[in-house]
Motif scaffolding. Sequence first.
Motif, mmCIF file in Angstrom:
data_model
loop_
_atom_site.group_PDB
_atom_site.id
_atom_site.type_symbol
_atom_site.label_atom_id
_atom_site.label_comp_id
_atom_site.label_asym_id
_atom_site.label_seq_id
_atom_site.Cartn_x
_atom_site.Cartn_y
_atom_site.Cartn_z
ATOM 1 N N ASN A 131 0.808 -1.220 0.000
ATOM 2 C CA ASN A 131 0.000 0.000 0.000
ATOM 3 C C ASN A 131 0.842 1.270 0.000
ATOM 4 O OD1 ASN A 131 -1.682 -2.221 1.559
ATOM 5 N ND2 ASN A 131 -3.145 -0.811 0.648
ATOM 6 N N VAL A 145 4.694 -1.049 3.461
ATOM 7 C CA VAL A 145 3.608 -1.616 4.251
ATOM 8 C C VAL A 145 2.601 -2.277 3.317
ATOM 9 C CG1 VAL A 145 1.773 -1.136 5.911
ATOM 10 C CG2 VAL A 145 3.908 0.178 5.983
ATOM 11 N N HIS A 147 -0.332 -5.965 3.033
ATOM 12 C CA HIS A 147 -1.114 -6.950 3.772
ATOM 13 C C HIS A 147 -1.316 -8.195 2.923
ATOM 14 C CE1 HIS A 147 -4.241 -4.716 1.463
ATOM 15 N NE2 HIS A 147 -4.777 -5.907 1.342
ATOM 16 N N HIS A 155 -7.254 -7.782 7.572
ATOM 17 C CA HIS A 155 -6.148 -8.409 6.863
ATOM 18 C C HIS A 155 -4.950 -8.582 7.795
ATOM 19 C CE1 HIS A 155 -8.253 -8.092 3.132
ATOM 20 N NE2 HIS A 155 -8.279 -6.783 3.169
ATOM 21 N N SER A 156 -4.009 -9.396 7.382
ATOM 22 C CA SER A 156 -2.785 -9.613 8.136
ATOM 23 C C SER A 156 -1.697 -8.714 7.556
ATOM 24 C CB SER A 156 -2.377 -11.084 8.034
ATOM 25 O OG SER A 156 -1.180 -11.318 8.719
ATOM 26 N N TRP A 157 -1.243 -7.718 8.338
ATOM 27 C CA TRP A 157 -0.315 -6.714 7.829
ATOM 28 C C TRP A 157 1.128 -7.204 7.843
ATOM 29 C CZ3 TRP A 157 -1.714 -2.489 5.278
ATOM 30 C CH2 TRP A 157 -3.044 -2.100 5.381
ATOM 31 N N ARG A 158 1.908 -6.663 6.906
ATOM 32 C CA ARG A 158 3.321 -6.987 6.774
ATOM 33 C C ARG A 158 4.108 -5.711 6.500
ATOM 34 N NH1 ARG A 158 1.187 -11.013 8.232
ATOM 35 N NH2 ARG A 158 1.300 -13.131 7.339
ATOM 36 N N THR A 174 6.437 -9.338 10.603
ATOM 37 C CA THR A 174 5.022 -9.597 10.849
ATOM 38 C C THR A 174 4.580 -9.202 12.250
ATOM 39 O OG1 THR A 174 5.489 -11.869 11.535
ATOM 40 C CG2 THR A 174 4.996 -11.510 9.216
ATOM 41 N N THR A 184 -3.749 -5.530 17.222
ATOM 42 C CA THR A 184 -3.123 -5.796 15.928
ATOM 43 C C THR A 184 -3.805 -6.931 15.188
ATOM 44 O OG1 THR A 184 -1.530 -7.222 17.060
ATOM 45 C CG2 THR A 184 -0.871 -4.954 16.644
ATOM 46 N N TYR A 189 -8.304 -2.516 6.385
ATOM 47 C CA TYR A 189 -7.539 -2.688 5.168
ATOM 48 C C TYR A 189 -7.059 -1.414 4.507
ATOM 49 C CZ TYR A 189 -12.095 -1.684 3.023
ATOM 50 O OH TYR A 189 -13.283 -1.117 2.668
ATOM 51 N N VAL A 191 -4.869 1.918 4.200
ATOM 52 C CA VAL A 191 -3.717 2.650 4.712
ATOM 53 C C VAL A 191 -3.123 3.462 3.571
ATOM 54 C CG1 VAL A 191 -2.240 0.624 4.351
ATOM 55 C CG2 VAL A 191 -1.468 2.469 5.838
ATOM 56 N N THR A 223 -4.323 3.002 9.922
ATOM 57 C CA THR A 223 -5.262 2.184 9.159
ATOM 58 C C THR A 223 -6.678 2.549 9.567
ATOM 59 O OG1 THR A 223 -5.590 0.335 10.693
ATOM 60 C CG2 THR A 223 -3.607 0.285 9.329
#
Length: 244
Positions: A131, A145, A147, A155-158, A174, A184, A189, A191, A223
């Motif tokens: 993103n 950044v 997800h 969502h699972s952010w990375r 992670t 967290t 979703y 950002v 977010t």
Amino acid sequence: LAVVLDEANDFMYCYVTNKIKKVRISTLTEVASLGETTHNGSLAIDTVNGFLYFMTAATQQVKKVSLSSFTVVATLSLTGMGASAGKICQIDIPNQLLYAGDNINLAKVNLATFTQVGSALTFTGGNLIINVGALDLENNLGYFVGHVTAAGPVHSWRVVKVDLSNMTQSAILTGFEGTMNGSTSDLSYSVHSAMLDDLIIIPIIVDDFIVGYDVKRFLYFPTYTTGVINNINIVRVDIAPILD
């Protein structure tokens, strides 16, 4: 929304509803408008040389705008991009480089020649969607950044670390240290911005002697869930574990 500042000349440039607007800061009045479509957060400014850059929303192009005339003076079509919206636009003014990309690809642009440098990097890591990004110019690193997509708005952010010298992805973080609101495990979703703070070096003292140092550096990004009032999180990520 996206906003960049030219404080020395009393201007800010913002993207609102398919237009880039030039606004005088002291009076908060619009002085010019440029009809262009970009993605939120994809503006980058070079006040030293007098240019604004942005990634187009659909055509995978970088456009160069003269701040003085407020007109598009050059357009570069990137190679190795996908079909998704252009989202990333991060500038390295001292080295005259721009990093621009879409949801899954990142390209390096030489601003002196306004040409793409080498092949684009394709991010890896399952269904990873990038993103936004922030640059650590001192160490020639970028943190982006994204997800991993999941059902629904959660969502699972990375955070993905990229070596900007050779455009390679070198780590994925992670674990998030904390958020302003919520947990967290419940991050939405949307950002559109990210920023790095300064490196913090904390001495470890035992019996009045310094026995080592604890290195901290944080990346922050907000977010929110579209259409949900007050569902906003500020995420703080300790990137020190992936600095080495």
